[in-house]
Design an enzyme around this catalytic site. Structure first.
Site, mmCIF file in Angstrom:
data_model
loop_
_atom_site.group_PDB
_atom_site.id
_atom_site.type_symbol
_atom_site.label_atom_id
_atom_site.label_comp_id
_atom_site.label_asym_id
_atom_site.label_seq_id
_atom_site.Cartn_x
_atom_site.Cartn_y
_atom_site.Cartn_z
ATOM 1 N N CYS A 196 3.556 -4.497 4.119
ATOM 2 C CA CYS A 196 2.366 -4.768 4.261
ATOM 3 C C CYS A 196 2.214 -6.649 3.501
ATOM 4 C CB CYS A 196 1.281 -4.209 3.462
ATOM 5 S SG CYS A 196 1.116 -2.562 4.086
ATOM 6 N N ARG A 232 0.829 -1.188 -0.075
ATOM 7 C CA ARG A 232 0.119 0.133 0.062
ATOM 8 C C ARG A 232 0.872 1.249 -0.014
ATOM 9 N NH1 ARG A 232 -2.720 -3.764 -0.829
ATOM 10 N NH2 ARG A 232 -4.751 -4.186 -0.049
ATOM 11 N N GLY A 281 3.148 4.028 0.949
ATOM 12 C CA GLY A 281 3.762 4.480 2.214
ATOM 13 C C GLY A 281 4.064 3.206 3.173
ATOM 14 N N CYS A 282 3.754 2.199 2.533
ATOM 15 C CA CYS A 282 3.919 1.043 3.541
ATOM 16 C C CYS A 282 4.934 -0.234 2.763
ATOM 17 C CB CYS A 282 2.856 0.406 4.209
ATOM 18 S SG CYS A 282 3.140 -1.095 5.011
ATOM 19 N N GLY A 283 5.947 -0.282 2.811
ATOM 20 C CA GLY A 283 6.916 -1.362 2.422
ATOM 21 C C GLY A 283 6.898 -2.821 3.034
#
Length: 273
Positions: A120, A114, A116-118
């Protein structure tokens, strides 16, 4: 009437209504917004990750992701890259060496990203905190060069200047002159694009500085170390986990680079006046 900006795949034009001084402006205006597209990464036909990313420099993104995630050991492990636009996104197909494919299958990792998230979708904690070999190089770097690199990168953020919605990662030589910048709606994606571009252009990344427009999280240090770069400088703050990894990985980590100010969090002996 103002000239509309040139068409480009990483942003689009939308109609907006401004609010100024607490009141609606009656005239409808045109604004530029960054594109965000599902990008699926496949390795030898194996669907591995789907990230929301800016649809530009996707070959760099795929190679950088593969390198920083330990899927390949070097750019020579990539035999080919194909981009397949779909109605709802883009599939990036990489052909990698047989040895890397065997290793990838053994990891049995499925990740759905997602913005901004590396991390998930990572299935196990060891995958998140996988060990990174300490950076073996790293000559002393002048603090003036690090500060200059941040300023130089900011001046090269073309998509951010148009949309205000993207992060950037840049690589500068020891003198602080930025040679490469990559942008994306996701900070991890921007850094992966930069790492991929450095590898594909056969640049000696370890001799320079990585500067990022975001905070310095654990994954940003992890990716920088995996690329063999000994200096990571961020415009914002690091996390405690990022600092611990930087100490272990022999990375000089700097934060809060603003104007002529900065804070050194790890291996300060490498940064000189």
């Amino acid at each position: 009437m103002p000239t509309p900006p040139p068409s480009r795949p990483d942003c689009t034009q939308v109609q907006v209504t401004r609010v100024r001084g607490g009141a609606l402006v009656p005239e409808v205006e045109t604004d530029s917004v960054a594109e965000e597209t599902p990008v699926a990464l496949e390795f030898n036909g194996i669907s591995h990750a789907t990230m929301l990313a800016t649809p530009a420099d996707l070959e760099d993104f795929a190679v950088g992701f593969a390198l920083s995630e330990g899927i390949i050991d070097g750019v020579n492990d990539v035999r080919g890259i194909d981009l397949l636009p779909q109605c709802d996104g883009i599939v990036v197909q990489l052909e990698i060496s047989t040895a890397c494919e065997v290793r990838l299958k053994s990891r049995r990792r499925a990740m759905a990203g997602r913005t901004g998230c590396g991390l998930c979708g990572v299935e196990t904690l060891p995958e998140v905190l996988r060990p990174v070999a300490p950076v073996t190089n790293g000559s002393p770097v002048r603090i003036q060069s690090v500060l200059a690199a941040m300023r130089d990168m900011r001046a090269r953020q073309a998509l951010h200047d148009i949309t205000g919605a993207t992060h950037a990662a840049g690589w500068a030589g020891a003198d602080g002159t930025v040679a490469l910048v990559r942008e994306d709606v996701g900070r991890h994606n921007a850094l992966d694009k930069l790492i991929g571009a450095l590898a594909r252009q056969a640049m000696h990344a370890g001799d320079g500085i990585v500067v990022v427009s975001s905070r310095a999280s654990f994954e940003m240090v992890q990716k920088t170390a995996a690329a063999g770069v000994a200096v990571l400088a961020s415009v914002s703050a690091p996390t405690a986990l990022a600092i611990r990894l930087a100490n272990d990985a022999n990375v000089s980590l700097l934060g809060f680079l603003r104007g002529d100010d900065a804070t050194l969090y790890s291996h300060p002996q490498r940064i000189i006046s």
